[in-house]
Design a protein around this motif. Sequence first.
Motif, mmCIF file in Angstrom:
data_model
loop_
_atom_site.group_PDB
_atom_site.id
_atom_site.type_symbol
_atom_site.label_atom_id
_atom_site.label_comp_id
_atom_site.label_asym_id
_atom_site.label_seq_id
_atom_site.Cartn_x
_atom_site.Cartn_y
_atom_site.Cartn_z
ATOM 1 N N ALA A 156 11.215 54.689 36.485
ATOM 2 C CA ALA A 156 10.993 56.111 36.211
ATOM 3 C C ALA A 156 12.198 56.789 35.562
ATOM 4 O O ALA A 156 12.029 57.587 34.631
ATOM 5 C CB ALA A 156 10.595 56.826 37.503
ATOM 6 N N GLN B 209 12.051 58.716 32.009
ATOM 7 C CA GLN B 209 12.337 60.153 31.984
ATOM 8 C C GLN B 209 13.376 60.497 30.923
ATOM 9 O O GLN B 209 13.247 61.506 30.219
ATOM 10 C CB GLN B 209 12.832 60.616 33.354
ATOM 11 C CG GLN B 209 12.949 62.129 33.490
ATOM 12 C CD GLN B 209 11.597 62.809 33.349
ATOM 13 O OE1 GLN B 209 10.663 62.514 34.099
ATOM 14 N NE2 GLN B 209 11.472 63.724 32.388
ATOM 15 N N GLN C 74 10.586 49.587 33.062
ATOM 16 C CA GLN C 74 9.543 50.579 33.334
ATOM 17 C C GLN C 74 9.967 51.580 34.404
ATOM 18 O O GLN C 74 9.148 52.425 34.801
ATOM 19 C CB GLN C 74 8.262 49.868 33.789
ATOM 20 C CG GLN C 74 7.765 48.803 32.835
ATOM 21 C CD GLN C 74 7.471 49.339 31.442
ATOM 22 O OE1 GLN C 74 6.969 50.446 31.299
ATOM 23 N NE2 GLN C 74 7.800 48.558 30.415
#
Length: 262
Positions: free
Chosen positions: A215, A219, A213
């Motif tokens: 970032a 992204q 999970q």
Amino acid sequence: MTDDAKPEAPATPRDPFARFGDPRATAVALAVAVLALGVAVWPQVSGGGDFGARVRAYLLANPDVLDEVVRARDVKANADRVNQLTEAVQANPTLLQPGPNEPAFGPADAKVTVVEYFDYRCPYCKVAAPGYVALMQANPDVRFVFREWPILDREGEITSQYAARAALVAHAQGKYLPVHQALMAERSLTIEAVDRILAENGVTIGANREALQAAPVAQVLADVQIGASQMGLDATPTFFVNGRAMASNDPEALGRAIQAAK
């Protein structure tokens, strides 16, 4: 969390025209269209007659004609797709530039850059995968970008997304290629199989899978999806060589394109 879909990997690369439908159904439709056109037009140019019956007899006696028409249509449609994707990339070259957390191997200033969009559950991606890695190993002067594009999950499924996230975590830990190859070699991918492959390669994701999970992982996948949508991408695997979409997913054809680009 499991996935019941179990795609069978075919023995040959994907027919690049497969997306255009069942040739048999298309041939029937074409036959009907030809007959309808003949019946509608012939009376205007000949004053009547049995043109429709003669067309039908000819097509029954020469069914290969319909196959040729179908193939010609599909060749044109595939060429149009290649041109559309290439034009989209030429209009916005940043669409194929790898992000800072995306798997890319080879010199950053390489004369030739190859990009592949793939899904770990795509059977044709699995067929092409060994050849793609072999091309990378045989061409150290070429930059190869592995573009994770998990698109095969349906409602309630997460396996493609899970595998892509796992591979990106492996990349962050310097273990991308062995994990990528193992995921592609797994004939029927499941969440459990992904976890096993990560463990076998020493990739840690945390007790609660928190690494998946992260970032940067999210992204990368978001950027890939946005770029694919902007160019109108519609299938995996899709390869680009120096910004030009490939009409085929055959590694041999890809190798020829690489040499030509060099």
